[in-house]
Design a protein around this motif. Sequence first.
Motif, PDB file in Angstrom:
ATOM      1  N   UNK A 111       0.847  -1.186   0.000  1.00 57.99           N
ATOM      2  CA  UNK A 111       0.000   0.000   0.000  1.00 57.99           C
ATOM      3  C   UNK A 111       0.886   1.241   0.000  1.00 57.99           C
ATOM      4  N   UNK A 112       0.583   2.170  -0.886  1.00 58.93           N
ATOM      5  CA  UNK A 112       1.370   3.400  -0.962  1.00 58.93           C
ATOM      6  C   UNK A 112       0.811   4.441   0.007  1.00 58.93           C
ATOM      7  N   UNK A 113       1.600   5.456   0.236  1.00 55.53           N
ATOM      8  CA  UNK A 113       1.154   6.560   1.100  1.00 55.53           C
ATOM      9  C   UNK A 113      -0.082   7.227   0.516  1.00 55.53           C
ATOM     10  N   UNK A 114      -0.125   7.398  -0.784  1.00 57.22           N
ATOM     11  CA  UNK A 114      -1.282   8.027  -1.434  1.00 57.22           C
ATOM     12  C   UNK A 114      -2.536   7.173  -1.227  1.00 57.22           C
ATOM     13  N   UNK A 115      -2.401   5.850  -1.330  1.00 53.70           N
ATOM     14  CA  UNK A 115      -3.547   4.969  -1.111  1.00 53.70           C
ATOM     15  C   UNK A 115      -4.036   5.054   0.332  1.00 53.70           C
ATOM     16  N   UNK A 116      -3.109   5.122   1.285  1.00 52.55           N
ATOM     17  CA  UNK A 116      -3.498   5.251   2.686  1.00 52.55           C
ATOM     18  C   UNK A 116      -4.212   6.580   2.925  1.00 52.55           C
ATOM     19  N   UNK A 117      -3.705   7.639   2.335  1.00 44.75           N
ATOM     20  CA  UNK A 117      -4.358   8.942   2.471  1.00 44.75           C
ATOM     21  C   UNK A 117      -5.786   8.868   1.929  1.00 44.75           C
ATOM     22  N   UNK A 118      -5.960   8.239   0.782  1.00 43.82           N
ATOM     23  CA  UNK A 118      -7.293   8.115   0.195  1.00 43.82           C
ATOM     24  C   UNK A 118      -8.225   7.317   1.107  1.00 43.82           C
ATOM     25  N   UNK A 119      -7.713   6.277   1.744  1.00 40.91           N
ATOM     26  CA  UNK A 119      -8.531   5.485   2.672  1.00 40.91           C
ATOM     27  C   UNK A 119      -8.963   6.322   3.870  1.00 40.91           C
ATOM     28  N   UNK A 120      -8.054   7.120   4.398  1.00 40.17           N
ATOM     29  CA  UNK A 120      -8.406   7.976   5.533  1.00 40.17           C
ATOM     30  C   UNK A 120      -9.425   9.034   5.125  1.00 40.17           C
ATOM     31  N   UNK A 133     -11.689   8.700   2.759  1.00 36.01           N
ATOM     32  CA  UNK A 133     -12.959   7.981   2.619  1.00 36.01           C
ATOM     33  C   UNK A 133     -13.573   7.703   3.991  1.00 36.01           C
ATOM     34  N   UNK A 134     -12.748   7.292   4.944  1.00 36.65           N
ATOM     35  CA  UNK A 134     -13.244   7.015   6.295  1.00 36.65           C
ATOM     36  C   UNK A 134     -13.794   8.283   6.933  1.00 36.65           C
ATOM     37  N   UNK A 135     -13.070   9.381   6.768  1.00 33.36           N
ATOM     38  CA  UNK A 135     -13.513  10.651   7.357  1.00 33.36           C
ATOM     39  C   UNK A 135     -14.846  11.076   6.759  1.00 33.36           C
ATOM     40  N   UNK A 136     -14.977  10.975   5.445  1.00 34.99           N
ATOM     41  CA  UNK A 136     -16.237  11.358   4.793  1.00 34.99           C
ATOM     42  C   UNK A 136     -17.386  10.460   5.236  1.00 34.99           C
ATOM     43  N   UNK A 137     -17.128   9.166   5.355  1.00 32.24           N
ATOM     44  CA  UNK A 137     -18.172   8.238   5.786  1.00 32.24           C
ATOM     45  C   UNK A 137     -18.661   8.585   7.180  1.00 32.24           C
ATOM     46  N   UNK A 187     -16.891   5.217  14.322  1.00 31.59           N
ATOM     47  CA  UNK A 187     -18.078   6.063  14.273  1.00 31.59           C
ATOM     48  C   UNK A 187     -17.656   7.509  14.509  1.00 31.59           C
ATOM     49  N   UNK A 188     -18.622   8.386  14.678  1.00 32.98           N
ATOM     50  CA  UNK A 188     -18.344   9.804  14.886  1.00 32.98           C
ATOM     51  C   UNK A 188     -17.407  10.028  16.069  1.00 32.98           C
ATOM     52  N   UNK A 246      -9.389  10.549  15.744  1.00 32.47           N
ATOM     53  CA  UNK A 246      -8.361   9.562  15.390  1.00 32.47           C
ATOM     54  C   UNK A 246      -8.203   9.469  13.878  1.00 32.47           C
ATOM     55  N   UNK A 247      -9.323   9.495  13.177  1.00 35.72           N
ATOM     56  CA  UNK A 247      -9.278   9.434  11.716  1.00 35.72           C
ATOM     57  C   UNK A 247      -8.556  10.660  11.176  1.00 35.72           C
ATOM     58  N   UNK A 248      -8.882  11.827  11.700  1.00 38.65           N
ATOM     59  CA  UNK A 248      -8.242  13.055  11.223  1.00 38.65           C
ATOM     60  C   UNK A 248      -6.746  13.069  11.528  1.00 38.65           C
ATOM     61  N   UNK A 249      -6.367  12.569  12.687  1.00 38.08           N
ATOM     62  CA  UNK A 249      -4.944  12.491  13.032  1.00 38.08           C
ATOM     63  C   UNK A 249      -4.215  11.587  12.041  1.00 38.08           C
TER      64      UNK A 249
END
Length: 70
Positions: A2-11, A13-17, A32-33, A38-41
């Motif tokens: 997994x690349x750094x860019x892919x990890x950033x994209x996952x975070x 997506x998680x934040x938006x969800x 959850x909310x 933690x997600x933002x960090x």
Amino acid sequence: MTTSQQMLERYLEAELAVLDGRSITFGGRNLTMADLNQIRTGRMEWERRVAAETAAAAGRGNGHSLAAFS
């Protein structure tokens, strides 16, 4: 791998969800909310890594420069 860019994209997506009121399973945990900080960090850490890799690839190194005084 997994690349750094892919990890950033996952975070991102998680934040938006979570912001949309949904829960998401990320890294084996149900987030959850209450987990938004933690997600933002994590997102900010991966943003820094992507920026550092981008700078290094562009030949800008770590962003520090040295001055020579005579």
